[in-house]
Every structure is written in C-alpha cells, then in structure tokens.
Design an enzyme around this catalytic site. Structure first.
Site, PDB file in Angstrom:
ATOM      1  N   HIS A 155       1.096  -2.029  -5.765  1.00 45.08           N
ATOM      2  CA  HIS A 155       1.931  -1.261  -6.724  1.00 45.08           C
ATOM      3  C   HIS A 155       3.361  -1.104  -6.201  1.00 45.08           C
ATOM      4  O   HIS A 155       3.982  -0.052  -6.378  1.00 45.08           O
ATOM      5  CB  HIS A 155       1.329   0.133  -6.983  1.00 45.08           C
ATOM      6  N   ASN A 158      -4.465   4.057 -13.891  1.00 49.36           N
ATOM      7  CA  ASN A 158      -3.964   2.768 -14.375  1.00 49.36           C
ATOM      8  C   ASN A 158      -3.921   2.781 -15.897  1.00 49.36           C
ATOM      9  O   ASN A 158      -4.342   3.756 -16.530  1.00 49.36           O
ATOM     10  CB  ASN A 158      -4.903   1.633 -13.918  1.00 49.36           C
TER      11      ASN A 158
HETATM   12  C1  HEM Z   1      -1.184   2.597  -4.829  1.00 52.65           C
HETATM   13  C2  HEM Z   1      -5.118   2.092  -2.075  1.00 52.65           C
HETATM   14  C3  HEM Z   1      -7.879   1.876  -6.048  1.00 52.65           C
HETATM   15  C4  HEM Z   1      -4.059   3.110  -8.705  1.00 52.65           C
HETATM   16  C5  HEM Z   1      -2.008   2.425  -3.752  1.00 52.65           C
HETATM   17  C6  HEM Z   1      -1.575   2.388  -2.377  1.00 52.65           C
HETATM   18  C7  HEM Z   1      -2.677   2.256  -1.610  1.00 52.65           C
HETATM   19  C8  HEM Z   1      -3.810   2.195  -2.488  1.00 52.65           C
HETATM   20  C9  HEM Z   1      -2.739   2.210  -0.093  1.00 52.65           C
HETATM   21  C10 HEM Z   1      -0.124   2.470  -1.911  1.00 52.65           C
HETATM   22  C11 HEM Z   1       0.264   3.911  -1.786  1.00 52.65           C
HETATM   23  C12 HEM Z   1       1.680   4.105  -1.339  1.00 52.65           C
HETATM   24  O1  HEM Z   1       2.111   3.425  -0.401  1.00 52.65           O
HETATM   25  O2  HEM Z   1       2.383   4.988  -1.931  1.00 52.65           O
HETATM   26  C13 HEM Z   1      -6.210   2.022  -2.914  1.00 52.65           C
HETATM   27  C14 HEM Z   1      -7.580   1.938  -2.478  1.00 52.65           C
HETATM   28  C15 HEM Z   1      -8.353   1.866  -3.593  1.00 52.65           C
HETATM   29  C16 HEM Z   1      -7.463   1.912  -4.735  1.00 52.65           C
HETATM   30  C17 HEM Z   1      -8.034   1.946  -1.024  1.00 52.65           C
HETATM   31  C18 HEM Z   1      -9.848   1.763  -3.745  1.00 52.65           C
HETATM   32  C19 HEM Z   1     -10.700   2.067  -2.811  1.00 52.65           C
HETATM   33  C20 HEM Z   1      -7.108   2.244  -7.113  1.00 52.65           C
HETATM   34  C21 HEM Z   1      -7.592   2.551  -8.418  1.00 52.65           C
HETATM   35  C22 HEM Z   1      -6.506   2.904  -9.169  1.00 52.65           C
HETATM   36  C23 HEM Z   1      -5.340   2.814  -8.320  1.00 52.65           C
HETATM   37  C24 HEM Z   1      -9.047   2.521  -8.835  1.00 52.65           C
HETATM   38  C25 HEM Z   1      -6.441   3.330 -10.600  1.00 52.65           C
HETATM   39  C26 HEM Z   1      -7.434   3.873 -11.252  1.00 52.65           C
HETATM   40  C27 HEM Z   1      -2.965   3.080  -7.876  1.00 52.65           C
HETATM   41  C28 HEM Z   1      -1.627   3.364  -8.329  1.00 52.65           C
HETATM   42  C29 HEM Z   1      -0.800   3.214  -7.210  1.00 52.65           C
HETATM   43  C30 HEM Z   1      -1.639   2.832  -6.093  1.00 52.65           C
HETATM   44  C31 HEM Z   1      -1.191   3.748  -9.734  1.00 52.65           C
HETATM   45  C32 HEM Z   1       0.715   3.393  -7.180  1.00 52.65           C
HETATM   46  C33 HEM Z   1       1.055   4.854  -7.056  1.00 52.65           C
HETATM   47  C34 HEM Z   1       2.545   5.037  -7.128  1.00 52.65           C
HETATM   48  O3  HEM Z   1       3.088   4.827  -8.228  1.00 52.65           O
HETATM   49  O4  HEM Z   1       3.146   5.345  -6.101  1.00 52.65           O
HETATM   50  N1  HEM Z   1      -3.379   2.274  -3.791  1.00 52.65           N
HETATM   51  N2  HEM Z   1      -6.177   1.990  -4.283  1.00 52.65           N
HETATM   52  N3  HEM Z   1      -5.737   2.403  -7.074  1.00 52.65           N
HETATM   53  N4  HEM Z   1      -2.944   2.767  -6.543  1.00 52.65           N
HETATM   54 FE1  HEM Z   1      -4.535   2.380  -5.420  1.00 52.65          FE
END
Ligand code: HEM
Ligand code: NDP
Length: 483
Positions: free
Chosen positions: A55, A127
């Site tokens: 993202h 999402n």
């Molecule tokens: C961003 C891990 C599943 C939505 C991220 C980031 C990590 C991460 C490490 C970066 C965070 C940052 O540096 O600010 C994971 C892991 C998941 C997972 C380990 C599953 C075990 C999901 C799921 C969704 C999701 C299921 C949605 C339903 C997002 C969104 C961002 C993000 C929207 C961006 C947030 C922002 O705008 O700063 N994720 N994610 N992720 N993830 Fe996940």
C-alpha cells in the site's frame, strides 16, 4: 524594506546566502565550516522514510463521521452513538505497486480510516473488497512476494502470481473480485469500503455481537475497463490522487453511507459459513445491512508528507465497545501494523500530529528517538502519588470463553464452507452479462503475459472451472487451452 522573512537554518539562525556556498575565493574549494550547506545537504539525504512495504502509493483526505441511528443496543462505543460527529482521516491506496506506481493498475484499493474519537483513535484499516486472498497470516508475506518483484529480474511476474493463486484455492473469491472491473476503479470516490474482518461489538450491559462494516459510496460504483485503465496509466500515473484532490478543492465532497451487518454472538458457532474466515462474506439474506450514519471527505491535506506519508493506521487501535474477533488474519494484523510503524516512522510515531489522538494521552511509555511529548512524574504504575490509573470497567463486555489444544490447523469447516461457493454466487447471481464477459477477458489478458507457461495456463483454466464451468470454458477459449 522587504517584508519577506529571512531564511534561517533549522536552528533558526539567519542564513548567510540562499545561493552561494562558502569558498576560498570565488574559484576556490568549499569549507567544512559551512554548516548551512552541510545541514541542507544532510537533511536532503534523509528526506525519505521507507515506503510502506505494501500500500505504498496512496492519497487521503480529512472528513467527518455522523451517526444518524441509535445502535446503543449493539455497542457502547462513543463514536457510534446517535447524533455523534467524529473527525477522521481516510487514506486510499493501491497494494502492490511502489510509491511512484500508476494509480489505475489492477489491484485492490486500501480504504484506511482513522477516527479521532473522545476515547482515543479508532482505526478501520480495510479495502474496497469485503474479503481477502488468504485466511491465515502465515501466508501473507509469501502472497505479497508473489505480487511484487522477482529476485532475479526485479520484474513483476504473472506466472508467479498464478502459481500462488492456483496453489491457494482460498484466493478464488478475492481473485474473482480483482479480475472484474472492480479491480480497476475509475476513482477512489467511486469505491465502496469494507472493514472486511468480523469485529466484536459489546453494549453497556456487556451483551456481544459480531459485526461487519460496509461503507457504500454515495457517488455510485464507477470502474474503468482494462483498456481504459491502461490508457490512463499512459497519461497520468497520479490520476486517482489528482481526482480526489481536485474534487475536494472544488467543493465536490465525496461521502459514504455507513452500514453494518450484525450477527448475534451465539449464531457464530453454527452459522453455515465460518463467520471469521476472511475469504467469506455474510450473505445479505442472512444478515442484512443496517445503515447507521454517513461520512464525508471535506478537506485536503495541507502537507502530503506530514498527513498522508506519516499517517499510521493499525487495526489494534480499538476503543471501548469494540474488540477483535478470532479471525486469524485480524489477529496477525494486530501485531503487524504497529511493528511496521516503529520501523518506518519511529517509536514515537503516535506523537505526530496526524496520528496523535484529540483526547488526552496519559501513558507511562516514555523517551525514545524524537520524543517531543514527555510525561511528568510519576513515570511508573502503580504509584501512590496520583498518577493515571487504568479503568477495567471500560472493557467489561469484551470477555468471552475460548478453550482448546494448541495446534497448527485450518479453520473448522462449517456446513457450507467451500472455497468456490461464494465466488460462484457472484458469477451466477450478481454479475451482469457485461461484467462476466469482462471478467473472462481480464483473466485471459492477465494470464496471456509472455512469462505465463503453457502448464500454468492449464492450471488457470482449472482454477476458474472450479468456480463455474462457463467461466472455465471462457478462459480456456481465450487462452487457447483445450477445455
Ligand atoms: C498496509 C501488513 C492484511 C489493508 C499494511 C502494511 C503492513 C501490512 C505491514 C504497511 C503499514 C505501514 O507501513 O504503514 C498486513 C498483514 C496482513 C494484512 C501482515 C495479513 C496478515 C490486510 C488486509 C487488509 C489490509 C486483510 C484489508 C482488509 C491494508 C491497508 C494498508 C495496509 C489499507 C494501508 C494503510 C495505510 O493507508 O497506511 N499491511 N496486511 N491488509 N494494509 Fe495490510
Ligand atoms: P446480494 O445479491 O444480497 O448482494 C450482492 C452484493 O454484491 C451486493 O453487496 C452488491 O452491492 C455487490 N455487487 C454488485 N455487483 C458487483 C460486482 N460486479 N462485483 C462485486 N460485487 C458486486 O447477495 P449475497 O449477499 O448473497 O452475496 C452474493 C455474492 O455477492 C457473494 O458471494 C459475494 O461474492 C458478493 N458480495 C456480497 C457481499 C456481502 O457482504 N454479502 C458484499 C459484496 C459482494 P453493490 O452493487 O452496492 O456493490
């Protein structure tokens, strides 16, 4: 006399020149004592923080949530009480591309909201899809690696993507969404948002409910076809950032209706689908959506770095009245995000203006790099000198019984659990003829990339045939694979 302020160093000392470094004579070498030059160059070298590992590319805006219905029977969370207004910041993003990647590539879209409530910050990090590719966090980094770049060529590789997907049948539902035209939205204003996971709500009497969030775009869903999305990439890599910024600047404030699905706590045990499995929705015929309010985005960030890049969302930010469910993916995410922020931004990321709550902070955490809000004594608890004390009553209601052997296993299957039944319902009952034909052509286009092998194409056809034979047949025809 000029009214312009005098340039200074970051320490506030008036700067000697905006143009000339200190040198020995006009043509001579430069001097190490030119602190102003050195500060400028050294700071420039440190302008970037690491981009988000997923993202990375996104944009966001400020807004306000208004609750119009009484849902106090389901949750005591202050922000969801009727009449309440809560400021928020929403960041949209694409998932797999890097910071400079084109906005209109096929991908899910992140929909992360930070609510600045009177009880601290509440983050819903969702999402534009109600489901996800996998159901166990053990597979997350492998899944993301398959979407990003190869080790040898540093290129993205569709063969690698189909290898992971076809070996992971639980991806079928989300990949179906992704390959419809909802995988190429026309703008962020025209996507729905979903909390995706199941969450726990509990009311003032301690009664519990499982809930799912649906944020329905008031602008209507609008997508690009695959070809249109590709054409936009060629013209404007920042199309979605520009669209949102321009709309808000022109007073065209996008809004979303906030709906929830509510499942009585006891239903979870023998609901026909495992209600905590992130690859499944709760069909509306079982749990209809209830409207509880609306939010609007009405203010652009003043500074992209400070508000969008430094914003740090974490599913673990839950306020009283809301708790996690046993969804394994959510459980993994409770750890992962704050860990990512400490690495990406630093230990005191919650002190930054975009992340700090509007409500007061009385924490015993102290010091660390760049700490600029520091506690006074006492610096420990318990204490006899009047320091802050926790209130366990606030979390009464979050408790529930669990027991079992410590194992590594798949979820218990409920009556109708199957990886294909819900994507099949999407194909059979929801998609129009046009949606279906675009789904087939989008899959065929994706799996026709030169790196996709003949063997892989057969597996791709099998994957889609498992969802529906007509879909499989369409893909087989398009890929020239005997059905
Ligand atoms: C961003 C891990 C599943 C939505 C991220 C980031 C990590 C991460 C490490 C970066 C965070 C940052 O540096 O600010 C994971 C892991 C998941 C997972 C380990 C599953 C075990 C999901 C799921 C969704 C999701 C299921 C949605 C339903 C997002 C969104 C961002 C993000 C929207 C961006 C947030 C922002 O705008 O700063 N994720 N994610 N992720 N993830 Fe996940
Ligand atoms: P319903 O007919 O009650 O709901 C269908 C849902 O699909 C609506 O939320 C609709 O809302 C959404 N939808 C419509 N067109 C598309 C599209 N092209 N791509 C993705 N979603 C679309 O049926 P069920 O609740 O029984 O669900 C049937 C299937 O619909 C599910 O298996 C799932 O694949 C899909 N779905 C279900 C959702 C749920 O929470 N129950 C949510 C979203 C999709 P809208 O047009 O406003 O998006």
């Amino acid at each position: 006399m000029s009214t312009r302020p005098i340039t200074t160093t970051d320490a506030g000392i008036p700067a000697p020149s905006d143009e000339h470094s200190q040198s020995v004579g006009p043509n001579g070498p430069l001097l190490l004592q030119d602190h102003y030059l050195i500060q400028k160059m050294a700071h420039f070298n440190r302008e970037r923080v690491p981009e988000r590992v997923v993202h990375a590319k996104g944009g966001g805006a400020h807004g306000i949530l208004q609750i119009t219905e009484d849902v106090s029977q389901f949750t005591k969370a202050g922000l969801f009480q009727k009449g309440k207004e809560t400021p928020l910041f929403l960041r949209f993003s694409s998932v797999a591309g890097e910071l400079g990647s084109p906005d209109t590539q096929r991908d899910p879209r992140g929909f992360a909201i930070k609510f600045y409530t009177e009880e601290g910050n509440y983050d819903i990090v969702g999402n534009n899809t109600p489901i996800f590719f996998i159901r166990d966090p053990q597979k997350f980094s492998d899944f993301i690696h398959s979407q990003k770049r190869r080790a040898d060529t540093n290129l993205r590789d569709h063969n690698m993507q189909w290898d992971f997907w076809t070996l992971s049948p639980e991806t079928a539902h989300q990949v179906t969404f992704l390959m419809t035209d909802r995988g190429t939205p026309a703008s962020w204003r025209h996507v729905h948002g979903f909390g995706s996971h199941t969450f726990l709500w509990y009311n003032a009497a301690g009664e519990k409910f499982w809930i799912k969030y649906h944020f329905k775009t008031d602008q209507g869903i609008k997508n690009f076809t695959d070809a249109e999305a590709g054409a936009v990439i060629a013209q404007d890599a920042d199309y979605h950032i520009r669209d949102l910024h321009t709309a808000i600047k022109n007073g065209d404030h996008p809004s979303w209706t906030v709906n929830v699905q509510v499942m009585p706590f006891e239903d979870a045990a023998d609901y026909r689908f495992n209600p905590f499995d992130l690859t499944k929705v709760w069909p509306h015929s079982d749990y209809p959506e209830i409207t509880i309010g609306k939010f609007v985005l009405n203010r652009n960030p003043d500074n992209y770095f400070a508000e969008v890049e430094q914003s740090s969302f974490e599913p673990a930010n839950l306020v009283p009245g809301i708790g996690p469910s046993p969804d394994k993916m959510l459980q993994g995410r409770l750890f992962s995000y704050p860990d990512a922020h400490r690495y990406r931004i630093g230990a005191n990321y919650l002190q930054l203006p975009i992340n700090r709550p509007l409500s007061p902070v009385h924490s015993y955490n102290k010091d660390g790099q760049m700490a600029f809000v520091n506690p006074s004594d006492p610096v420990y608890a318990p204490n006899t000198v009047g320091g802050p004390a926790a209130d366990p009553a606030l979390f009464e209601g979050e408790n529930y019984q669990v027991s079992g052997e410590i194992i590594r296993s798949a979820y218990t299957l409920h009556r109708e659990d199957d990886d294909y039944v819900q994507p099949r319902a999407l194909w059979e009952n929801v998609l129009s003829d046009t949606d279906r034909s675009h789904l087939v052509s989008n899959v065929v286009g994706h799996a026709s990339a030169p790196e996709v092998t003949a063997e892989m194409k057969k597996r791709v056809v099998e994957y889609w045939t498992n969802i529906h034979k007509d879909l499989g047949q369409g893909v087989a025809q398009g890929l020239g694979v005997a059905g």
